[in-house]
Scaffold this motif. Structure first.
Motif, short mmCIF file in Angstrom:
data_model
loop_
_atom_site.label_atom_id
_atom_site.label_comp_id
_atom_site.label_asym_id
_atom_site.label_seq_id
_atom_site.Cartn_x
_atom_site.Cartn_y
_atom_site.Cartn_z
N THR A 60 -73.96 18.73 -31.07
CA THR A 60 -74.32 17.42 -30.55
C THR A 60 -73.71 16.35 -31.43
O THR A 60 -74.00 16.29 -32.63
CB THR A 60 -75.85 17.26 -30.53
OG1 THR A 60 -76.39 18.43 -29.94
CG2 THR A 60 -76.27 16.07 -29.75
N GLU A 114 -74.23 11.30 -28.85
CA GLU A 114 -75.22 11.88 -27.95
C GLU A 114 -76.63 11.84 -28.52
O GLU A 114 -77.59 12.13 -27.82
CB GLU A 114 -74.83 13.34 -27.66
CG GLU A 114 -73.56 13.45 -26.86
CD GLU A 114 -73.03 14.87 -26.83
OE1 GLU A 114 -72.33 15.19 -25.87
OE2 GLU A 114 -73.29 15.64 -27.76
N PHE A 120 -77.03 14.86 -22.30
CA PHE A 120 -77.05 13.78 -23.28
C PHE A 120 -76.34 12.57 -22.70
O PHE A 120 -75.37 12.69 -21.96
CB PHE A 120 -76.33 14.21 -24.55
CG PHE A 120 -77.07 15.26 -25.31
CD1 PHE A 120 -78.18 14.93 -26.06
CD2 PHE A 120 -76.66 16.58 -25.25
CE1 PHE A 120 -78.86 15.92 -26.76
CE2 PHE A 120 -77.34 17.56 -25.94
CZ PHE A 120 -78.44 17.22 -26.70
N LYS A 133 -74.06 9.53 -23.63
CA LYS A 133 -73.19 9.13 -24.74
C LYS A 133 -73.25 7.63 -24.92
O LYS A 133 -73.17 6.87 -23.96
CB LYS A 133 -71.75 9.55 -24.45
CG LYS A 133 -71.52 11.00 -24.77
CD LYS A 133 -70.07 11.25 -25.11
CE LYS A 133 -69.93 12.70 -25.56
NZ LYS A 133 -68.64 13.00 -26.12
#
Lengths: 363, 348, 249, 786
Positions: free
Chosen positions: C131, C135, D161, D163
């Motif tokens: 990650t 993120e 996720f 960004k």
């Protein structure tokens, strides 16, 4: 030709299952050509017994649902939920169907050391052979083959079970299967003697070995007449079906399911349901011998099926009891199992025999 | 765990003096390279390697080098500040001393009197230092530098000291200085002693932490690869080697079964350039100089030069750690002069 | 020895055996009627986790002082720093290594790292588990099938499962650590090399150096106002002459 | 290869006319063949137990590879285990799926640079990875759901996720990358008999006595700490010293055998830590006898197994680790813990493991490239038989056949083996001999510990036994505190006691959960895991993590525990009774179980001492040794409780003893919680250790690294003995006094000591008794293998 058919029809019609509930529908169906023959065939008691109740249909449905009942009940006792997410509003009722389908479509591995032909044939043979006693077990007054030697034949056929299991183990040719098979053989002998003697006690008590008669003539259930025989029979049944305190041959944690260790795919699927099948048959037998078979308040709409209904209900009850034992007991060691079989149970069986003799003499 | 006093904010500026560059507009390392390394003056004492903040100045197989210095050099000038040969003032002779004597350690066994070891351990017993830096040598004469904090450490380990082979003592000294609580003692060749003195001159932390510098009498050192090849060629079997020495201009290697002897001069073929320009035989800047020449067999000649050295020597005598012998100054003359002759090699 | 209790295993005679059999069977029967079910029907519902639960880690670049503490303390070396466009180092986490010990959060003096209650994640590929900093800033989305939350309630008699209709939030407000201002200070100025490592390693620009060619001196300074007390210069100083000290109020 | 195989499984499910049925069946009937390799197995058990009940999703745990279609790789796959994984996978019928849970199986987790760890995804194709260490049961179920979705055609990662652009700008100048925080002393001095002046009257007396008894044999006798005394001897006289200690001083067991490699001094230090169970006042004392031997390729040393049988397995272990041959120990032929292709003598200092990296660099892989073990070569290079062959113990089989015996190979993947391989020789139904083959979960934490900071070793110290995490953690931290002489705040001491006892209860119910499974009694498993779930709920509320809290730090605990959690804990002490009663009814007092356990696996007092059994199992054989009583730590001496003993020494005694112990633990928790609630909140970390960071004494948040990063222990050997749930756990930290990483860490876990007991107790019993004995010792393979 017609005569033959008519003769058959007469035979069939003379021995029909009457179900008042569906009679209007049957009447309607009679109008369709040839349908009369079909209905006659289906409702012909021996055929009905084999195909529908207590035979393939009910048996098959039992095999598909009973594990679910067992798993749900065990789960409940064990503070959990059991199969649930699959069709969750029905509580995962078709869980076993999914398992079956999975096994059906899974690869069947025959490992290198196995005796290939026997390895593949035995599960199927065993499965079919295990169905045979069903021919003789009456659900109420529905029975496939009515014979005065019913009990003896059923016991004889039941004796075949371990032989087939040994066959499975032998064909597997694996260390754990070997140990498991040997254990199975030992337990078989220990369990079979009290089992047969307990059944014998009931023959003496009822003065017949025709299962239909045994069931129908129990005005007082056998379990009350001869509770010791019932207990012996029940424990022997637990041993015969490898249920919990006596799950010695197939112990998962010791022998990785013993004789079944090498089976996969549908071959294992069949073996997996075998124990339920065994349970079903022995429970059925127990119902007939000790719980009055199909006796129960008659339900008018069901007609002949009323007996079958009570029979199935009682069988399920016995089966549930038998299977729920696994939540209560751990398993015995082999020597303990054998000791129990050869000493207390044998003594109990003999006492049961004596009780029967006394009762017969007194009555 | 760090217990530090609370301090006022704002007093956080200071100045650091850096040396003049002889070659303007060049990095300090280039200066060093031009003035010392390339002129073959470098004795490989590794003072520069020890101080280089990036740890990038390295000791290659036979030469001090800084690969990729254009990119990586911080240009702080530390190497130039500490290099004893950047402004080379050759020292020679016997130097000043307080006492010229000889000793034989009762506690340690080494070549001759093992007085170098004795000095360090006595200083340790005195509480002057908490560690000494030694050179360990395996059967093959390969060296590794060793921090000694206690007597037991020497049990399975014969510390031969540096014997004609370079050892990376000073980088270890730098590490020792950051770890030590009381102080460090070090045994080294004359060039290393000069390096230590230079470090002490420039940086108070070394002054404070390096308490005892024992110098060794040194004719020259060799690169391990070359000397081992040479000696094997001469018939020296390292697995049987007991002792090597230079006696009267002859190199003597004593083995369990035989002795190999040849003229020291023959070793000049593999003599490193730095040593050929070194004139200091007795480590004149040290606290105590120790060597085998100038005393009876089994004894180490001991030249006590400073107060610290004297203190430790007195302690040794007081505790009876060593047998006191007799040093003969005149026996050193040959080698002192031999080295002094090398002055002619120096072209500044 | 005192304070020892001898345990003697029970000897069962026949009546005891029957009694214990009965207890066992009785317990099973009782449970089959009134079960003490303790099952959380995940994923249909989700167990409520306490706010200090150690789950996925979120990051706030504004609070980060790039002190590398999270990376240094990580026992699994899951956190590595990556250089951002603004030339600062920010953490990245490899969840293929992370052991959720949250030593990083407990080491983050700026309070830039914070926990979430995310812990039930399945990755397709092991490489995806890395990650990046980008993120870690915004709360991620996970597939949730739960409609209810379940809380374990232990009262004096038993464990109960308290079900609530609303879903349990996954994100908790970060609790900032207590402020303990520290600054770096030189304790032995004479030994300074002027190697400028402190300046090069300093992320906040507190350490600085000016070379004065004329006098051949270097002016070194550590600006206490700017210093975040990250301790990198103290660690890196080649002469080990810097120390972290408490700021006097 | 892997991509292709992964595809094949999915293609399999999707092919044919009946594929919808097939898909549906497979989807709802994913039976995991639990590959219970290590810690994550505990959480798998929780997912299968009544707390989460995986069976809801049709996922029924089964240990038999042929009949299942789903491997859950739980945690570390070591080099030794890798092959078993491949075999199980090959045995499994298609379509089959693999989930890897836990960080160890992904990029190695905390064991990422261990010499014995490999990646499962290089061995078998993996469908999903679930992060965590260990994962939560929810995560595991999420993995099952993900596979179900995958079968339905949605093969996605379940987290997305967002960004966010990072701030840019600022002057662009080159920053220096900081170097490693590890501070390694150059050529460190390793001294294990550093003198410490302590107030220990008996010590001086003992020292005098030892001096008299060992006249002329020893080199020095040093008191190194309270209850610790070190005897230095020469190699020649070592045996004589040991003989006298054993005969005259009645030191009857070895707690630890340790070798310390000091390459720069060209020596090994060989030490034996001995103690006595037969003499009361010697019970808390650990006597270290050590000598130095020359460092050679395979140095020889006389084995002390003739005096102390309990040293046997540890000597073998040391042979694996350092190549020191203990002459007289018959186990010196091959490797014991390590796999055939693990690097030789991995604990020698010259065997280097991968160093940490702190920044992402271009072109540098995230993890060291670990090749799969050599015995999993590409199938084309060897014949199939070679490829899947496990060590066959041919000599054992041959000998057994001569004697008309049967040999069964049990494990490492077996429903009841617990990831340890047993070679069982049986005659009929009677066990003749059991040969253990441990090390399938050996992750080399001793090596890892000497490459990490003291503070980083806390999670590592926990990992061997996450069922009893707090006690493991406590043991390690106590060794550090002993070294630093730190006084822990009273409140923290109570908290630690509470947590340690909760952990003990948890571990007991773990063992009591596995025991029923081995007996085929699933209710016992469910009931005890329900209670364990309560314990974990308390631990998660206290610490934030279910199994691996790493909550105890030198000088205290990470943060104060809130009052509501303490109230919950107080409630727990009474709430447990109801469920415990039911558990007893259905399982512990079950006559079938009693008959299985009574007089089975008997270890007499003498045998138990001889084989070095520890903990409740030792007490069950009649030895009154409980560290909490003998050398009380934390607040055990302030509370009113009793340790348990028994004298039967059979499985029943072991189980009932532990059951009583749990009741005592509940008693301790109750008292401790009551005491803590009286105390003011606040200081839970020693201010002495915090130094400048005194404000953090209530909550270390923010300053953990600042405070503990440069923790350096004083020179010497620091040994702590802690009573964990399964027995004495011994941590021995050897510090050189300068580095902020330990020089050597030796961990002796109770299961490692009890392994011998299992073997000896099961000999001569029935085959099925083996599992009774095995489970009654609460054997947890990761704990034993470390």
């Amino acid at each position: 030709m017609m005569e033959m058919i008519n003769g058959l029809m007469n035979t069939m019609l003379s021995n029909q299952v009457s179900i008042p509930l569906i009679e209007p529908m049957l009447d309607m169906l009679q109008g369709i050509p040839m349908m009369g023959y079909m209905i006659a065939l289906v409702l012909w008691k021996p055929f009905f017994a084999i195909v529908i109740c207590p035979g393939l249909t009910v048996g098959g449905v039992s095999l598909l649902f009973f594990p679910w009942i067992e798993r749900k009940l065990c789960a409940r006792i064990q503070w959990r939920v059991g199969p649930h997410e699959i069709v969750w509003w029905l509580g995962g009722v078709i869980q076993i169907l999914a398992d079956t389908l999975r096994f059906l479509f899974q690869e069947v591995i025959v490992h290198k050391d196995a005796h290939k032909r026997y390895f593949l044939q035995f599960p199927f043979l065993t499965f079919i052979a295990f169905l045979l006693p069903l021919l003789f077990i009456p659900a109420g007054n529905i029975v496939a083959i009515k014979t005065p030697y019913g009990l003896q034949i059923v016991l004889l056929l039941l004796c075949l079970f371990p032989l087939f299991v040994m066959g499975l183990g032998w064909a597997s040719n694996s260390r754990f299967a070997y140990i498991g098979t040997v254990r199975e053989a030992f337990v078989y002998f220990a369990e079979e003697v009290p089992f047969i003697i307990a059944a014998l006690a009931m023959i003496i008590l009822y003065k017949t070995s025709d299962l239909t008669l045994m069931a129908s003539e129990q005005c007082i259930p056998g379990i009350i007449l001869n509770p010791i025989a019932a207990l012996t029979f029940f424990i022997a049944a637990a041993m015969a079906t490898s249920r919990m305190p006596f799950e010695i041959a197939e112990s998962d944690q010791e022998l990785c399911a013993g004789p079944h260790v090498e089976y996969s795919g549908i071959a294992f699927g069949l073996i997996y349901v075998l124990c339920y099948e065994k349970g079903y048959i022995i429970s059925g037998l127990m119902t007939v011998l000790f719980l009055g078979g199909g006796a129960g308040p008659a339900i008018p709409y069901l007609g002949d099926l009323s007996g079958a209904f009570w029979f199935i209900l009682k069988t399920y009850f016995v089966m549930t009891t038998l299977f729920v034992l696994r939540t209560i007991y751990p398993r015995y060691r082999l020597d303990q199992g054998l000791k129990i079989g050869w000493s207390p149970m044998l003594i109990m069986a003999l006492i049961a025999l004596a009780v029967s003799l006394v009762e017969v003499a007194v009555i | 765990m760090k217990m530090a006093a609370e301090t006022k904010v704002g007093e956080a500026e200071w100045e650091v003096k850096i040396p003049e560059k002889k070659l303007k507009d060049r990095l300090f390392f280039e200066n060093l390279k031009a003035m010392v390394i390339d002129t073959q003056l470098c004795s490989r004492c590794l003072t520069c390697v020890s101080i280089c903040p990036g740890g990038l100045l390295v000791n290659e197989e036979d030469v001090v080098d800084f690969p990729d210095f254009e990119d990586k050099c911080l240009d702080c000038g530390a190497c130039v500040r500490v290099c004893p040969r950047y402004d080379y003032k050759p020292k020679s002779g016997l130097g000043d001393y307080i006492e010229f004597t000889a000793g034989q350690s009762k506690r340690f066994k080494g070549q001759d009197g093992a007085m170098g070891t004795e000095f360090i351990f006595s200083a340790m017993d005195m509480g002057l230092i908490d560690r000494g830096i030694f050179v360990d040598r395996d059967e093959q004469w390969r060296t590794s530098v060793f921090h000694v904090r206690g007597k037991e450490q020497l049990e399975k380990l014969p510390l031969g000291g540096t014997k004609y082979v370079f050892a990376d003592i000073l980088p270890e000294l730098k590490k020792a200085v950051t770890f030590t609580k009381k102080g460090v003692g070090v045994v080294g060749t004359p060039c290393m002693v000069s390096g230590v003195r230079k470090l002490q001159e420039e940086f108070p932390i070394f002054k404070e932490k390096v308490k005892l510098v024992v110098g060794l009498f040194c004719t020259e050192n060799y690169h391990y690869a070359e000397v081992s090849k040479y000696l094997i060629g001469k018939g020296v079997d390292f697995s049987k080697l007991i002792k090597t020495d230079i006696i009267k201009g002859k190199f003597v290697a004593t083995m369990t079964d035989k002795e190999v002897k040849f003229k020291v001069a023959k070793l000049d073929d593999i003599l490193p350039s730095g040593c050929s320009r070194c004139t200091d035989f007795t480590a004149v800047e040290s606290d105590v100089s120790v060597g085998s020449v100038g005393s009876a067999a089994g004894f180490s000649t001991t030249v006590v030069r400073t107060e610290t050295g004297k203190e430790v020597w007195d302690y040794i005598k007081k505790m009876g750690n060593a047998e006191v012998g007799e040093g003969k100054v005149e026996e050193l003359d040959f080698l002192i002069n031999h080295k002094k002759e090398r002055e002619k090699n120096i072209q500044l | 020895m005192s304070g020892m209790k001898k345990v003697v295993a029970p000897e069962y005679n026949l009546s005891d055996k029957i009694k214990t059999h009965a207890y066992a069977i009785g317990t099973a029967m009782e449970e089959s009627v009134y079960p003490h079910t303790a099952t959380v029907l995940y994923p249909r519902e989700k167990k409520k986790m306490p706010d200090n639960f150690r789950g996925y880690i979120l990051f706030d670049p504004d609070k980060c002082i790039s002190c590398f503490n999270c990376s240094f303390v990580c026992p699994a070396n899951a956190i590595r720093m990556k250089e951002a466009p603004n030339n600062r180092y920010y953490p990245t986490i490899d969840y293929g290594k992370c052991i959720f010990c949250h030593f990083c959060i407990d080491s983050c003096s700026g309070g830039a790292l914070r926990t979430t209650k995310i812990h039930d994640v399945a990755y397709k590929d092991v490489d995806e588990m890395f990650t990046s900093t980008e993120e870690m800033i915004e709360p991620p989305e996970i597939i949730r099938e739960d409609k209810k939350s379940v809380e374990y309630v232990i009262d004096e008699t038993d464990l109960h499962l308290k079900r609530k209709k609303e879903r349990d939030g996954l994100f908790v407000e970060a609790v900032p650590p207590v402020e303990i201002p520290m600054v770096s200070q030189c304790v032995d100025r004479g030994s300074c090399l002027a190697c400028k490592i402190c300046e090069r390693v300093c992320e906040s620009g507190a350490a600085s150096s000016v070379v004065e060619e004329a006098t051949m001196t270097v002016k070194m300074a550590i600006d206490a106002e700017k210093c975040t007390g990250c301790g990198l210069c103290v660690k890196e100083c080649s002469m080990q002459i810097l120390r972290l000290v408490r700021v006097r109020k | 290869m892997e991509e292709e195989e992964k595809d094949r499984n999915i293609r399999n499910v999707h092919s044919g006319i009946l594929s919808p049925l097939r898909r549906w069946g497979t989807k709802w009937s994913l039976w995991p063949c639990h590959f219970l390799t290590s810690c994550c197995g505990v959480e798998l058990a929780h997912a299968g137990a009544c707390g989460f009940d995986m069976e809801r999703l049709g996922t029924l745990n089964m240990g038999i590879s042929r009949q299942t279609n789903f491997i859950i790789v739980e945690g570390t796959i070591t080099r030794k285990m890798a092959r078993a994984l491949r075999i199980v996978w090959e045995q499994m019928p298609e379509p089959r799926f693999v989930n890897v849970i836990g960080a160890c199986g992904q990029r190695g987790g905390i064991f990422w640079n261990s010499y014995n760890v490999t990646y499962p995804w290089k061995i078998v194709p993996v469908d999903f990875f679930i992060p965590g260490c260990p994962i939560t049961p929810e995560g595991l179920i999420r993995g099952v759901r993900a596979i179900q979705e995958k079968i339905d055609g949605k093969d996605i990662t379940t987290i997305k996720f967002k960004k966010v652009e990072l701030p840019s700008g600022g002057e662009l100048e080159e920053r220096m990358v900081p170097t490693t925080p590890k501070l390694l002393a150059p050529t460190p001095e390793v001294k294990i008999d550093v003198k410490k002046s302590v107030d220990w009257a008996f010590g001086n007396e003992l020292k005098g006595r030892l001096k008299r008894e060992l006249e002329g044999l020893y080199e020095s006798i040093t008191i190194t700490d309270t209850n610790r005394i070190a005897i230095r001897a020469t190699q020649e006289k070592f045996m004589d010293v040991a003989q006298r200690l054993s005969d005259i001083m009645k030191m009857d067991h070895v707690k630890n055998v340790n070798v310390i490699d000091v390459p720069h001094e060209r020596k090994y230090i060989v030490e034996y830590m001995v103690s006595s169970y037969s003499v009361d006042e010697l019970m808390p004392v650990i006597t270290t006898v050590f000598t130095e031997i020359r460092r050679e390729a395979e140095p020889e040393f006389p084995s002390l197994t003739s005096l102390w049988e309990s040293a046997n397995y540890s000597e073998r272990e040391m042979h694996d680790f350092f190549g020191v041959r203990f002459e007289g120990n018959e186990g010196m032929k091959g490797k014991f813990l390590l796999a055939p292709d693990t690097p030789e003598t991995p604990l020698r200092k010259d065997f280097k493991i991968e160093e940490e990296r702190y920044v992402i660099e271009e072109g540098v892989p995230l993890t060291p490239p670990i090749d799969p073990p050599q015995y999993i070569p590409h199938p084309s290079s060897v014949s199939e038989e070679e490829y899947l062959k496990m060590p066959a113990y041919e000599d054992v089989v041959e000998e057994a056949e001569k004697n008309d015996e049967f040999v069964a190979f049990i494990g490492p993947h077996h429903a009841g083996s617990g990831h340890l391989r047993w070679v069982m020789r049986m005659k009929g139904d009677v066990i003749v001999d059991v040969i253990p083959d441990p090390g399938y979960v050996h992750r080399g934490i001793e090596k890892l510990a000497e490459n990490r900071l003291y503070i980083q070793n806390i999670p590592l110290a926990e990992r061997p036994n996450i069922t009893d995490c707090i006690n493991m953690n406590l043991g390690y931290v106590r060794a550090i505190e002993d070294a630093l002489g730190t006084e822990v705040p009273e409140r923290a001491k109570y908290m630690r006691t509470i947590m340690a006892e909760l952990s003990r209860i948890g571990a007991f119910f773990y063992d009591m959960g596995i025991f029923p499974l081995f007996m085929g009694h699933s209710s016992g498993f469910m009931y005890s895991f329900a209670i364990r779930e309560m314990v974990l709920e308390l631990i998660v509320r206290m610490t934030g993590s279910r199994c691996t809290p790493s909550f105890i730090i030198p000088g205290g605990i990470r943060r104060d525990i809130p009052d509501d959690v303490l109230d919950l804990t107080r409630n727990f002490t009474t709430a447990i009774n109801k469920r415990l009663k039911k558990f007893e009814n259905i399982f512990v007092n079950n006559p079938v179980l009693i008959s299985r356990m009574k007089d089975v696996g008997v270890l007499t007092r003498e045998e138990a001492i001889k084989f070095g059994i520890v903990g409740p199992f030792l007490r069950a054989s009649g030895v009154e040794y409980d560290v909490r009583k003998v050398a009380p730590y934390e607040v055990y001496d302030k509370l009113d409780w009793e340790a348990t003993t028994g004298d039967a020494g059979d499985c029943l005694g072991r189980i009932f003893g532990r059951l009583e112990e749990i009741k005592q633990s509940v008693r301790i928790v109750k008292q401790a919680v009551d005491a803590v609630r009286e105390m003011p909140r606040g200081n839970v970390i020693s201010e002495e250790i915090l130094g400048d960071y005194k404000e953090a004494s209530g909550d270390i948040k923010g300053y953990l690294y600042n405070v503990y990063g440069n923790l350096v222990l004083p020179k010497g050997e620091w040994t702590s003995v802690t009573e964990s749930a399964r027995g004495t756990v011994l941590y021995s930290i050897i510090s050189d006094g300068e580095s902020n990483v330990p020089y050597r860490v030796r961990v002796i876990t109770p299961c490692w000591m009890n392994l011998r007991g299992i073997i000896e107790a099961s000999k001569g019993g029935r085959v099925a008794d083996f599992w009774t004995v095995y489970a009654s010792f609460g054997y947890f393979p990761p704990e034993a293998d470390r």
